[in-house]
Each structure stands twice: as C-alpha cells, then as structure tokens.
Motif scaffolding. Structure first.
Motif, PDB file in Angstrom:
ATOM      1  N   TYR A  20       0.841  -1.186   0.000  1.00 53.77           N
ATOM      2  CA  TYR A  20       0.000   0.000   0.000  1.00 53.77           C
ATOM      3  C   TYR A  20       0.887   1.251   0.000  1.00 53.77           C
ATOM      4  O   TYR A  20       2.021   1.233   0.450  1.00 53.77           O
ATOM      5  N   ALA A  21       0.323   2.331  -0.513  1.00 48.68           N
ATOM      6  CA  ALA A  21       1.036   3.614  -0.494  1.00 48.68           C
ATOM      7  C   ALA A  21       0.065   4.682  -0.010  1.00 48.68           C
ATOM      8  O   ALA A  21      -0.355   5.549  -0.767  1.00 48.68           O
ATOM      9  N   PHE A  22      -0.299   4.601   1.241  1.00 46.38           N
ATOM     10  CA  PHE A  22      -1.368   5.482   1.718  1.00 46.38           C
ATOM     11  C   PHE A  22      -1.118   6.046   3.107  1.00 46.38           C
ATOM     12  O   PHE A  22      -1.914   6.823   3.603  1.00 46.38           O
ATOM     13  N   GLU A  23      -0.017   5.691   3.741  1.00 47.86           N
ATOM     14  CA  GLU A  23       0.145   6.027   5.146  1.00 47.86           C
ATOM     15  C   GLU A  23       0.240   7.536   5.377  1.00 47.86           C
ATOM     16  O   GLU A  23      -0.169   8.026   6.419  1.00 47.86           O
ATOM     17  N   GLU A  24       0.782   8.267   4.410  1.00 50.96           N
ATOM     18  CA  GLU A  24       0.866   9.720   4.575  1.00 50.96           C
ATOM     19  C   GLU A  24      -0.498  10.377   4.404  1.00 50.96           C
ATOM     20  O   GLU A  24      -0.784  11.399   5.015  1.00 50.96           O
ATOM     21  N   GLU A  25      -1.369   9.763   3.595  1.00 48.38           N
ATOM     22  CA  GLU A  25      -2.669  10.360   3.303  1.00 48.38           C
ATOM     23  C   GLU A  25      -3.730   9.905   4.293  1.00 48.38           C
ATOM     24  O   GLU A  25      -4.629  10.675   4.635  1.00 48.38           O
ATOM     25  N   TYR A  26      -3.640   8.683   4.769  1.00 52.19           N
ATOM     26  CA  TYR A  26      -4.651   8.131   5.659  1.00 52.19           C
ATOM     27  C   TYR A  26      -4.005   7.665   6.966  1.00 52.19           C
ATOM     28  O   TYR A  26      -2.792   7.470   7.059  1.00 52.19           O
ATOM     29  N   GLY A  27      -4.836   7.452   7.967  1.00 50.23           N
ATOM     30  CA  GLY A  27      -4.326   7.014   9.255  1.00 50.23           C
ATOM     31  C   GLY A  27      -3.994   5.545   9.308  1.00 50.23           C
ATOM     32  O   GLY A  27      -3.277   5.088  10.202  1.00 50.23           O
ATOM     33  N   TRP A  28      -4.507   4.764   8.350  1.00 51.56           N
ATOM     34  CA  TRP A  28      -4.264   3.320   8.342  1.00 51.56           C
ATOM     35  C   TRP A  28      -2.818   3.016   7.965  1.00 51.56           C
ATOM     36  O   TRP A  28      -2.219   3.693   7.129  1.00 51.56           O
ATOM     37  N   SER A  29      -2.251   1.968   8.583  1.00 52.80           N
ATOM     38  CA  SER A  29      -0.885   1.566   8.257  1.00 52.80           C
ATOM     39  C   SER A  29      -0.792   0.045   8.232  1.00 52.80           C
ATOM     40  O   SER A  29      -1.621  -0.668   8.796  1.00 52.80           O
ATOM     41  N   GLU A  30       0.248  -0.462   7.562  1.00 50.27           N
ATOM     42  CA  GLU A  30       0.462  -1.901   7.469  1.00 50.27           C
ATOM     43  C   GLU A  30       1.199  -2.418   8.698  1.00 50.27           C
ATOM     44  O   GLU A  30       2.004  -1.713   9.306  1.00 50.27           O
ATOM     45  N   VAL A  31       0.924  -3.671   9.018  1.00 48.48           N
ATOM     46  CA  VAL A  31       1.648  -4.363  10.086  1.00 48.48           C
ATOM     47  C   VAL A  31       2.511  -5.437   9.430  1.00 48.48           C
ATOM     48  O   VAL A  31       1.995  -6.438   8.925  1.00 48.48           O
ATOM     49  N   PHE A  75      -8.343   7.073  19.185  1.00 50.39           N
ATOM     50  CA  PHE A  75      -8.111   8.261  20.014  1.00 50.39           C
ATOM     51  C   PHE A  75      -8.963   8.106  21.261  1.00 50.39           C
ATOM     52  O   PHE A  75      -9.451   7.020  21.566  1.00 50.39           O
ATOM     53  N   GLU A  76      -9.163   9.166  22.004  1.00 46.87           N
ATOM     54  CA  GLU A  76      -9.776   9.066  23.323  1.00 46.87           C
ATOM     55  C   GLU A  76     -11.118   8.346  23.306  1.00 46.87           C
ATOM     56  O   GLU A  76     -11.394   7.506  24.168  1.00 46.87           O
ATOM     57  N   ASN A  77     -11.984   8.659  22.355  1.00 51.66           N
ATOM     58  CA  ASN A  77     -13.326   8.086  22.319  1.00 51.66           C
ATOM     59  C   ASN A  77     -13.483   6.974  21.292  1.00 51.66           C
ATOM     60  O   ASN A  77     -14.599   6.558  20.982  1.00 51.66           O
ATOM     61  N   SER A  78     -12.370   6.496  20.772  1.00 53.96           N
ATOM     62  CA  SER A  78     -12.431   5.424  19.770  1.00 53.96           C
ATOM     63  C   SER A  78     -11.234   4.505  19.954  1.00 53.96           C
ATOM     64  O   SER A  78     -10.104   4.965  20.117  1.00 53.96           O
ATOM     65  N   SER A  79     -11.509   3.217  19.926  1.00 52.48           N
ATOM     66  CA  SER A  79     -10.439   2.236  20.083  1.00 52.48           C
ATOM     67  C   SER A  79      -9.652   2.077  18.789  1.00 52.48           C
ATOM     68  O   SER A  79     -10.026   2.590  17.727  1.00 52.48           O
ATOM     69  N   ASN A  80      -8.564   1.342  18.882  1.00 56.90           N
ATOM     70  CA  ASN A  80      -7.865   0.897  17.684  1.00 56.90           C
ATOM     71  C   ASN A  80      -8.791  -0.006  16.863  1.00 56.90           C
ATOM     72  O   ASN A  80      -9.678  -0.675  17.403  1.00 56.90           O
ATOM     73  N   ILE A  81      -8.559  -0.017  15.547  1.00 59.77           N
ATOM     74  CA  ILE A  81      -9.281  -0.917  14.648  1.00 59.77           C
ATOM     75  C   ILE A  81      -8.253  -1.696  13.848  1.00 59.77           C
ATOM     76  O   ILE A  81      -7.265  -1.133  13.360  1.00 59.77           O
ATOM     77  N   TYR A  82      -8.479  -2.999  13.702  1.00 60.72           N
ATOM     78  CA  TYR A  82      -7.574  -3.857  12.933  1.00 60.72           C
ATOM     79  C   TYR A  82      -8.366  -4.482  11.781  1.00 60.72           C
ATOM     80  O   TYR A  82      -9.456  -5.021  11.988  1.00 60.72           O
ATOM     81  N   PHE A  83      -7.801  -4.398  10.568  1.00 54.89           N
ATOM     82  CA  PHE A  83      -8.488  -4.861   9.360  1.00 54.89           C
ATOM     83  C   PHE A  83      -7.607  -5.864   8.639  1.00 54.89           C
ATOM     84  O   PHE A  83      -6.498  -5.546   8.197  1.00 54.89           O
ATOM     85  N   ARG A 131       4.517  -7.634  10.590  1.00 54.91           N
ATOM     86  CA  ARG A 131       4.575  -8.941  11.251  1.00 54.91           C
ATOM     87  C   ARG A 131       3.484  -9.878  10.744  1.00 54.91           C
ATOM     88  O   ARG A 131       3.696 -11.087  10.659  1.00 54.91           O
ATOM     89  N   LEU A 132       2.305  -9.322  10.443  1.00 56.34           N
ATOM     90  CA  LEU A 132       1.191 -10.106   9.928  1.00 56.34           C
ATOM     91  C   LEU A 132       0.781  -9.528   8.581  1.00 56.34           C
ATOM     92  O   LEU A 132      -0.074  -8.635   8.513  1.00 56.34           O
ATOM     93  N   PRO A 133       1.384  -9.992   7.501  1.00 53.87           N
ATOM     94  CA  PRO A 133       1.057  -9.452   6.177  1.00 53.87           C
ATOM     95  C   PRO A 133      -0.439  -9.511   5.902  1.00 53.87           C
ATOM     96  O   PRO A 133      -1.098 -10.518   6.167  1.00 53.87           O
ATOM     97  N   GLY A 134      -0.962  -8.416   5.375  1.00 50.82           N
ATOM     98  CA  GLY A 134      -2.391  -8.328   5.112  1.00 50.82           C
ATOM     99  C   GLY A 134      -3.154  -7.632   6.214  1.00 50.82           C
ATOM    100  O   GLY A 134      -4.351  -7.356   6.056  1.00 50.82           O
ATOM    101  N   LEU A 135      -2.500  -7.318   7.319  1.00 52.30           N
ATOM    102  CA  LEU A 135      -3.166  -6.650   8.442  1.00 52.30           C
ATOM    103  C   LEU A 135      -2.918  -5.147   8.375  1.00 52.30           C
ATOM    104  O   LEU A 135      -1.775  -4.690   8.252  1.00 52.30           O
ATOM    105  N   LEU A 136      -4.017  -4.385   8.452  1.00 53.00           N
ATOM    106  CA  LEU A 136      -3.944  -2.930   8.512  1.00 53.00           C
ATOM    107  C   LEU A 136      -4.373  -2.469   9.903  1.00 53.00           C
ATOM    108  O   LEU A 136      -5.246  -3.078  10.535  1.00 53.00           O
ATOM    109  N   PHE A 137      -3.770  -1.377  10.353  1.00 56.29           N
ATOM    110  CA  PHE A 137      -3.960  -0.888  11.718  1.00 56.29           C
ATOM    111  C   PHE A 137      -4.339   0.589  11.692  1.00 56.29           C
ATOM    112  O   PHE A 137      -3.722   1.388  10.980  1.00 56.29           O
ATOM    113  N   LEU A 138      -5.364   0.933  12.461  1.00 54.81           N
ATOM    114  CA  LEU A 138      -5.728   2.333  12.655  1.00 54.81           C
ATOM    115  C   LEU A 138      -5.716   2.622  14.146  1.00 54.81           C
ATOM    116  O   LEU A 138      -6.495   2.045  14.910  1.00 54.81           O
ATOM    117  N   GLU A 139      -4.821   3.514  14.560  1.00 50.04           N
ATOM    118  CA  GLU A 139      -4.752   3.852  15.983  1.00 50.04           C
ATOM    119  C   GLU A 139      -5.936   4.727  16.368  1.00 50.04           C
ATOM    120  O   GLU A 139      -6.258   5.696  15.674  1.00 50.04           O
TER     121      GLU A 139
END
Length: 360
Positions: free
Chosen positions: A2-13, A25-33, A15-23
């Motif tokens: 993917y080439a989107f980390e600068e534009e979007y909050g999602w990032s690759e992990v 904030f205070e009122n919202s948990s992390n999301i894993y896709f 360690r587990l290829p195919g896993l995307l991570f969104l950190e």
C-alpha cells in the motif's frame, strides 16, 4: 503493498502481512483490518471517518467477519455505522462474548439487516483472513472481555485486557481479581506481539515488559497509594499467592533489596511451594545468624521438598535458639521422616502424639 500512510491514518503491520492498523483516540479504540478476499475486523471503534478512509484503501464489501473484544462504545459503535451506511454489510458474521449476544441480536433485528451473531465463551477458533486465532476469555476490565491469540505468530489482540494502568468497569462485571487472573494467564503464553485496544502495538521482548508492568500495576491496585509490601499482604488475604510473590519480588528489586521483613515474607511463600534451594539462598545471611524465623522457614521448605535431614538440622538449631513445643515436634518429625526413628521417639512431645495416633 500500500502507499497510503501519509494520506490516511491506516498503516500496514509487517509482522502479519495483510493486516492494517488504525490507531484510535480518546473516544475510539484501535481498529484492525485483515485485508483478504474474506476481510475481517477486530473491533470497529467509534470514528465515522475510519471506514470512509478504509473504503478509499480497500473494498470493505469483502468484510465477512467482525470480532468485538468487549461491549464498550469506543470499541463497538463503528459496527452501527457500518450497518447503517453500507448496504454491502449484509451477510457479515459478528463474534462477541455470549453475555452480550442477545442484546446485539435485538438491535440487528430492528435494523432489518442480515447479520449473523456467534456467541463466544473462550476456546473457540476464529479465522481472520488467512490467519486462525484461538479465542481467550480475558475478563477483568469487563466481564465480557475476549482476546484473540495465535500461538504460531505469538500474537494477541487483547482489547483492554492489557493496560499498564488498569481500568476496571464494575458496571460491566469488571473486577480486579479477574483482571489479575487474566494477566497471570497471559504472562504464561509466548507473546511477541501485542495488538491492544488503545495505543500503538508492541513487538518483540518489550511485550514481556508490558505484561509485567500491567501485572504489577494491577497488583498495586489492591492497596492503592501504599507500598508494594502492603499490596502483597492484601493479595495473601485474598488467597492470591502468586500476586503476593510477584509484589514482594518487585519490592526487593525496585524499592529495598535489604528489607528483611519482605525477604522473610517471600521466603515463606516459596517454602510453601517446596522451593528449598531458593529459600536457602535467599535466607543465607539470616541462617548464618541463627535467625529463628529464617530457621523455621528453611526447615519447612526442606520438609516440603522432602529434604528431611536438612529440615532436622534447621529445626534442631531453631530448638536451641527459640525452644518450644512446636519446634521440638518439628525436629522430631524431621528425624522420623529421615529414618532416625529412635532419636525421634526420645522427644516426649512427639512420642505422645505418635502413641495417640497409633492407638486409633
């Protein structure tokens, strides 16, 4: 890739290829896709922009399963956003704790959506994309807290079960005892990646440090704003022996390595577990001084470990330093168990007890 980390909050992990991570904030948990043909979410957060961004990156119509670590709004309200805004959401399977399944089912019926609910209690296997995870029952933060664990990848999606400063929601069945039991169990697993409900994920040996820190801070909550020695006493009163041991070890390592009361307390716990060599090493200085408490504990540790000759030596010395009926009986018992029956029978208190026992 993917080439989107600068534009979007999602990032690759990596360690587990195919896993995307969104950190979150205070009122919202992390999301894993898990971005596979059959995509999968771990927690849905509480951020309506999350899935708008995700739809720009990947095809969210491929989401086939969602795992909710627990029912708190900051982890779950995104599910309602998906059901409300995306028609392709029909056919999704939602996995969550059995205690919350009925409540969610009623909401789904009101939405008129084709969503399958799978209630979990721990021990099940859930497939997330190309990965398989075992469901762990990890209560404490809430009663319905679940985690996903992969032994193959030494990875855990822990929700709020691993927090360095524990948060216990008693309104949802949370309890400090369950929280401690959960962390005690997780520390027994091989974990090299922690994907938490909040904050950045961790990889490598730091995972052990995170688990230990969370465990120690939770133990400290047994006696807030007091020394770890007091938390250890509270743990013992609650029957939490492992937690008392951990607190005393931490106190001796961090606060005062020469605290004799803490050393005696820790040695007493280890004696009950039959860890004789460790007890003897810990009490070496006090034993050389013929400290009565140290002699008693070392003797009891030797008895537990089946080292009866050593026990007889310590109880003999104890009987000289602090003679009592108990010390004489202990000495005689150790002699008897080591095969020195005649010597044991010379001790009146033991001979009397032995006679009563054999007459029954």
């Amino acid at each position: 890739m993917y080439a989107f980390e600068e534009e979007y909050g999602w990032s690759e992990v990596e360690r587990l290829p195919g896993l995307l991570f969104l950190e979150g904030f205070e009122n919202s948990s992390n999301i894993y896709f898990f971005d596979f043909d059959e995509a999968f979410l771990v927690d849905t957060g509480n951020d309506y922009t999350a899935f708008l961004e995700l739809s720009e990156i990947s095809d969210i119509s491929r989401i086939s399963g969602i795992f909710l670590t627990h029912a708190h709004n900051d982890h779950t309200l995104g599910l309602f956003e998906l059901a409300r805004a995306y028609r392709e959401f029909d056919g999704v399977t939602v996995y969550l704790h059995a205690s919350m399944a009925d409540a969610l089912q009623k909401r789904i019926e009101r939405w008129g959506r084709d969503i399958k609910i799978v209630p979990l209690r721990g021990g099940e296997v859930v497939k997330a994309g190309d990965y398989e995870f075992r469901v762990l029952d990890t209560p404490g933060h809430t009663l319905d807290s679940l985690s996903l664990y992969s032994e193959e990848h030494e990875a855990i999606f822990s929700g709020d079960a691993v927090i360095t400063s524990p948060v216990i929601d008693e309104n949802l069945g949370g309890s400090i005892r369950n929280y401690l039991m959960t962390l005690r169990y997780l520390r027994m697993l091989s974990i090299q990646a922690i994907f938490p409900g909040h904050g950045y994920y961790a990889e490598g040996d730091v995972c052990r440090l995170i688990l230990d820190k969370a465990y120690l801070n939770a133990i400290s909550e047994l006696s807030p704003d007091k020394p770890l020695t007091e938390a250890a006493r509270t743990a013992l009163r609650m029957g939490l022996v492992d937690e008392a041991e951990f607190a005393l070890r931490a106190h001796l390592e961090i606060d005062d390595p020469d605290d004799r009361n803490a050393i005696i307390g820790l040695a007493s716990i280890l004696a009950d577990k039959g860890r004789f060599e460790e007890v003897r090493g810990m009490l070496e200085d006090m034993l050389s001084e013929n400290n009565a408490d140290a002699l008693y504990i070392a003797g009891m540790a030797a008895m537990k470990a089946g080292r009866f000759s050593d026990a007889a030596e310590y109880f003999s010395r104890l009987n000289r330093v602090r003679p009592s009926r108990q010390s004489r009986i202990l000495y005689a018992t150790a002699l008897y168990e080591s095969g020195k029956v005649e010597e044991a029978m010379k001790i009146e208190e033991f001979r009397s007890i032995y006679a009563k026992f054999t007459q029954k």
